[in-house]
Motif scaffolding. Structure first.
Motif, PDB file in Angstrom:
ATOM      1  N   ARG A 147     -38.755  -1.679 -25.593  1.00  0.00           N
ATOM      2  CA  ARG A 147     -37.682  -1.809 -26.587  1.00  0.00           C
ATOM      3  C   ARG A 147     -37.679  -0.587 -27.481  1.00  0.00           C
ATOM      4  O   ARG A 147     -38.708  -0.224 -28.057  1.00  0.00           O
ATOM      5  CB  ARG A 147     -37.875  -3.075 -27.438  1.00  0.00           C
ATOM      6  CG  ARG A 147     -36.826  -3.253 -28.543  1.00  0.00           C
ATOM      7  CD  ARG A 147     -37.133  -4.482 -29.390  1.00  0.00           C
ATOM      8  NE  ARG A 147     -36.193  -4.654 -30.489  1.00  0.00           N
ATOM      9  CZ  ARG A 147     -36.311  -4.082 -31.690  1.00  0.00           C
ATOM     10  NH1 ARG A 147     -37.352  -3.286 -31.923  1.00  0.00           N
ATOM     11  NH2 ARG A 147     -35.412  -4.296 -32.631  1.00  0.00           N
ATOM     12  N   VAL A 148     -36.523   0.047 -27.592  1.00  0.00           N
ATOM     13  CA  VAL A 148     -36.402   1.212 -28.460  1.00  0.00           C
ATOM     14  C   VAL A 148     -35.251   0.975 -29.432  1.00  0.00           C
ATOM     15  O   VAL A 148     -34.367   0.150 -29.191  1.00  0.00           O
ATOM     16  CB  VAL A 148     -36.139   2.508 -27.660  1.00  0.00           C
ATOM     17  CG1 VAL A 148     -37.239   2.747 -26.626  1.00  0.00           C
ATOM     18  CG2 VAL A 148     -34.771   2.475 -26.971  1.00  0.00           C
ATOM     19  N   VAL A 149     -35.298   1.700 -30.531  1.00  0.00           N
ATOM     20  CA  VAL A 149     -34.187   1.682 -31.479  1.00  0.00           C
ATOM     21  C   VAL A 149     -33.727   3.121 -31.672  1.00  0.00           C
ATOM     22  O   VAL A 149     -34.533   4.011 -31.993  1.00  0.00           O
ATOM     23  CB  VAL A 149     -34.592   1.057 -32.833  1.00  0.00           C
ATOM     24  CG1 VAL A 149     -33.423   1.146 -33.820  1.00  0.00           C
ATOM     25  CG2 VAL A 149     -35.021  -0.395 -32.654  1.00  0.00           C
ATOM     26  N   ILE A 150     -32.427   3.331 -31.457  1.00  0.00           N
ATOM     27  CA  ILE A 150     -31.831   4.652 -31.588  1.00  0.00           C
ATOM     28  C   ILE A 150     -30.976   4.679 -32.847  1.00  0.00           C
ATOM     29  O   ILE A 150     -30.083   3.845 -33.023  1.00  0.00           O
ATOM     30  CB  ILE A 150     -30.934   4.992 -30.369  1.00  0.00           C
ATOM     31  CG1 ILE A 150     -31.684   4.752 -29.060  1.00  0.00           C
ATOM     32  CG2 ILE A 150     -30.440   6.424 -30.461  1.00  0.00           C
ATOM     33  CD1 ILE A 150     -32.888   5.623 -28.865  1.00  0.00           C
ATOM     34  N   ASP A 151     -31.265   5.639 -33.743  1.00  0.00           N
ATOM     35  CA  ASP A 151     -30.467   5.812 -34.950  1.00  0.00           C
ATOM     36  C   ASP A 151     -29.280   6.708 -34.623  1.00  0.00           C
ATOM     37  O   ASP A 151     -29.448   7.880 -34.288  1.00  0.00           O
ATOM     38  CB  ASP A 151     -31.311   6.437 -36.060  1.00  0.00           C
ATOM     39  CG  ASP A 151     -30.551   6.557 -37.366  1.00  0.00           C
ATOM     40  OD1 ASP A 151     -29.533   7.279 -37.401  1.00  0.00           O
ATOM     41  OD2 ASP A 151     -30.958   5.930 -38.363  1.00  0.00           O
ATOM     42  N   VAL A 152     -28.080   6.129 -34.722  1.00  0.00           N
ATOM     43  CA  VAL A 152     -26.849   6.882 -34.473  1.00  0.00           C
ATOM     44  C   VAL A 152     -26.027   6.863 -35.753  1.00  0.00           C
ATOM     45  O   VAL A 152     -25.448   5.833 -36.116  1.00  0.00           O
ATOM     46  CB  VAL A 152     -26.033   6.275 -33.308  1.00  0.00           C
ATOM     47  CG1 VAL A 152     -24.776   7.105 -33.048  1.00  0.00           C
ATOM     48  CG2 VAL A 152     -26.879   6.182 -32.049  1.00  0.00           C
ATOM     49  N   ALA A 153     -26.020   7.974 -36.469  1.00  0.00           N
ATOM     50  CA  ALA A 153     -25.257   8.092 -37.718  1.00  0.00           C
ATOM     51  C   ALA A 153     -25.592   6.974 -38.696  1.00  0.00           C
ATOM     52  O   ALA A 153     -24.716   6.386 -39.332  1.00  0.00           O
ATOM     53  CB  ALA A 153     -23.759   8.119 -37.432  1.00  0.00           C
ATOM     54  N   GLY A 154     -26.886   6.641 -38.794  1.00  0.00           N
ATOM     55  CA  GLY A 154     -27.318   5.651 -39.757  1.00  0.00           C
ATOM     56  C   GLY A 154     -27.326   4.221 -39.261  1.00  0.00           C
ATOM     57  O   GLY A 154     -27.781   3.317 -39.974  1.00  0.00           O
ATOM     58  N   VAL A 155     -26.859   3.997 -38.037  1.00  0.00           N
ATOM     59  CA  VAL A 155     -26.858   2.658 -37.442  1.00  0.00           C
ATOM     60  C   VAL A 155     -27.923   2.600 -36.354  1.00  0.00           C
ATOM     61  O   VAL A 155     -27.956   3.451 -35.457  1.00  0.00           O
ATOM     62  CB  VAL A 155     -25.481   2.307 -36.847  1.00  0.00           C
ATOM     63  CG1 VAL A 155     -25.521   0.921 -36.200  1.00  0.00           C
ATOM     64  CG2 VAL A 155     -24.403   2.356 -37.916  1.00  0.00           C
ATOM     65  N   GLY A 156     -28.803   1.607 -36.420  1.00  0.00           N
ATOM     66  CA  GLY A 156     -29.862   1.479 -35.425  1.00  0.00           C
ATOM     67  C   GLY A 156     -29.452   0.553 -34.295  1.00  0.00           C
ATOM     68  O   GLY A 156     -29.075  -0.597 -34.536  1.00  0.00           O
ATOM     69  N   TYR A 157     -29.503   1.064 -33.079  1.00  0.00           N
ATOM     70  CA  TYR A 157     -29.157   0.269 -31.893  1.00  0.00           C
ATOM     71  C   TYR A 157     -30.431  -0.060 -31.122  1.00  0.00           C
ATOM     72  O   TYR A 157     -31.165   0.842 -30.704  1.00  0.00           O
ATOM     73  CB  TYR A 157     -28.212   1.051 -30.971  1.00  0.00           C
ATOM     74  CG  TYR A 157     -26.832   1.259 -31.543  1.00  0.00           C
ATOM     75  CD1 TYR A 157     -25.787   0.378 -31.235  1.00  0.00           C
ATOM     76  CD2 TYR A 157     -26.561   2.335 -32.379  1.00  0.00           C
ATOM     77  CE1 TYR A 157     -24.513   0.578 -31.754  1.00  0.00           C
ATOM     78  CE2 TYR A 157     -25.293   2.532 -32.915  1.00  0.00           C
ATOM     79  CZ  TYR A 157     -24.273   1.656 -32.595  1.00  0.00           C
ATOM     80  OH  TYR A 157     -23.015   1.836 -33.106  1.00  0.00           O
ATOM     81  N   ALA A 158     -30.692  -1.370 -30.941  1.00  0.00           N
ATOM     82  CA  ALA A 158     -31.836  -1.807 -30.150  1.00  0.00           C
ATOM     83  C   ALA A 158     -31.442  -1.785 -28.676  1.00  0.00           C
ATOM     84  O   ALA A 158     -30.419  -2.350 -28.290  1.00  0.00           O
ATOM     85  CB  ALA A 158     -32.257  -3.210 -30.553  1.00  0.00           C
ATOM     86  N   VAL A 159     -32.256  -1.111 -27.874  1.00  0.00           N
ATOM     87  CA  VAL A 159     -31.940  -0.927 -26.457  1.00  0.00           C
ATOM     88  C   VAL A 159     -33.178  -1.213 -25.624  1.00  0.00           C
ATOM     89  O   VAL A 159     -34.292  -0.803 -25.972  1.00  0.00           O
ATOM     90  CB  VAL A 159     -31.468   0.518 -26.168  1.00  0.00           C
ATOM     91  CG1 VAL A 159     -30.977   0.651 -24.731  1.00  0.00           C
ATOM     92  CG2 VAL A 159     -30.373   0.946 -27.145  1.00  0.00           C
ATOM     93  N   ALA A 160     -33.003  -1.915 -24.510  1.00  0.00           N
ATOM     94  CA  ALA A 160     -34.091  -2.136 -23.562  1.00  0.00           C
ATOM     95  C   ALA A 160     -34.061  -1.017 -22.529  1.00  0.00           C
ATOM     96  O   ALA A 160     -32.999  -0.711 -21.973  1.00  0.00           O
ATOM     97  CB  ALA A 160     -33.943  -3.486 -22.874  1.00  0.00           C
ATOM     98  N   VAL A 161     -35.204  -0.401 -22.261  1.00  0.00           N
ATOM     99  CA  VAL A 161     -35.307   0.670 -21.276  1.00  0.00           C
ATOM    100  C   VAL A 161     -36.390   0.318 -20.267  1.00  0.00           C
ATOM    101  O   VAL A 161     -37.139  -0.639 -20.451  1.00  0.00           O
ATOM    102  CB  VAL A 161     -35.626   2.034 -21.947  1.00  0.00           C
ATOM    103  CG1 VAL A 161     -34.524   2.432 -22.912  1.00  0.00           C
ATOM    104  CG2 VAL A 161     -36.979   1.981 -22.670  1.00  0.00           C
TER     105      VAL A 161
END
Length: 211
Positions: free
Chosen positions: A16-30
């Motif tokens: 599980r990772v969280v990507i910060d995109v312009a201040g919004v964190g998206y939780a993504v399964a990789v």
């Protein structure tokens, strides 16, 4: 529809990772394989599939469109949900998956956690003819080879969200333009097809199979 993300990796917890995109964190399964290559603070881009269920919306992320296309293809197999498809891609490279299917060998899939013998066999049977095997695993140059390559490429494009007719037309155009298409490799052919079609369109996200 979220087709891709580009941002800074701020959380890495197993797969599980969280990507910060312009201040919004998206939780993504990789995949496990992909997670081992990532580090907190990295600038990353993920090709993503948004899987929507009645009580859940989950993002699954991949390093390239080849793995994303395989993820979508695996989910078309009865009994293979997004978590199981992710598990397969975490244990096997795209070439290994194509090689096993071309050889009608379900053993590599049975070795994946969560994939039983019945589901492993279904993967091989259901995806037969839909993937271009790596060079050396199957005869090439026969009259049927161009058709097999076209079908494999069209399946990858369909998995990325293109309508079947559009995918088939683009695949046929790419294969006809390359007399050595049977040995060129799916990744190269897919890039050529995408250059013709442009950015992948949004795909329809259903519930998929069980996980």
């Amino acid at each position: 529809m979220i087709a891709s993300l580009r941002g800074t990796l701020i959380v890495l917890a197993g797969t599980r990772v969280v990507i910060d995109v312009a201040g919004v964190g998206y939780a993504v399964a990789v995949t496990e394989r992909h997670a081992r290559e990532l580090r907190v603070g990295d600038s990353v881009r993920l090709h993503t599939a948004l899987v929507v269920r009645e009580d859940d919306m989950s993002l699954y992320g991949f390093a390239d469109e080849i793995e994303l296309g395989l993820f979508e293809l695996l989910r078309t197999v009865s009994g293979v949900g997004p978590k199981s498809a992710l598990g397969v891609l975490g244990e096997m490279t795209p070439d290994a998956i194509a090689r096993a299917i071309a050889a009608d060998d379900d053993a590599p899939f049975r070795a994946v956690s969560g994939i039983g013998p019945k589901t492993a066999k279904l993967i091989v049977v259901s995806l037969a003819g839909k993937l271009l095997a790596p060079v050396g695993t199957a005869p090439v140059g026969s009259p049927a080879a161009p058709a097999a390559v076209t079908a494999s490429l069209a399946a990858a494009l369909t998995g990325l969200g293109w309508p079947e007719r559009t995918a088939l037309d683009a695949a046929a155009q790419v294969v006809e333009a390359d007399p050595d298409a049977a040995t060129t490799g799916l990744a190269v052919l897919l890039r050529r097809a995408l250059s013709i079609l442009g950015p992948a369109r949004g795909r329809s996200d259903g519930a998929g199979g069980g996980s």
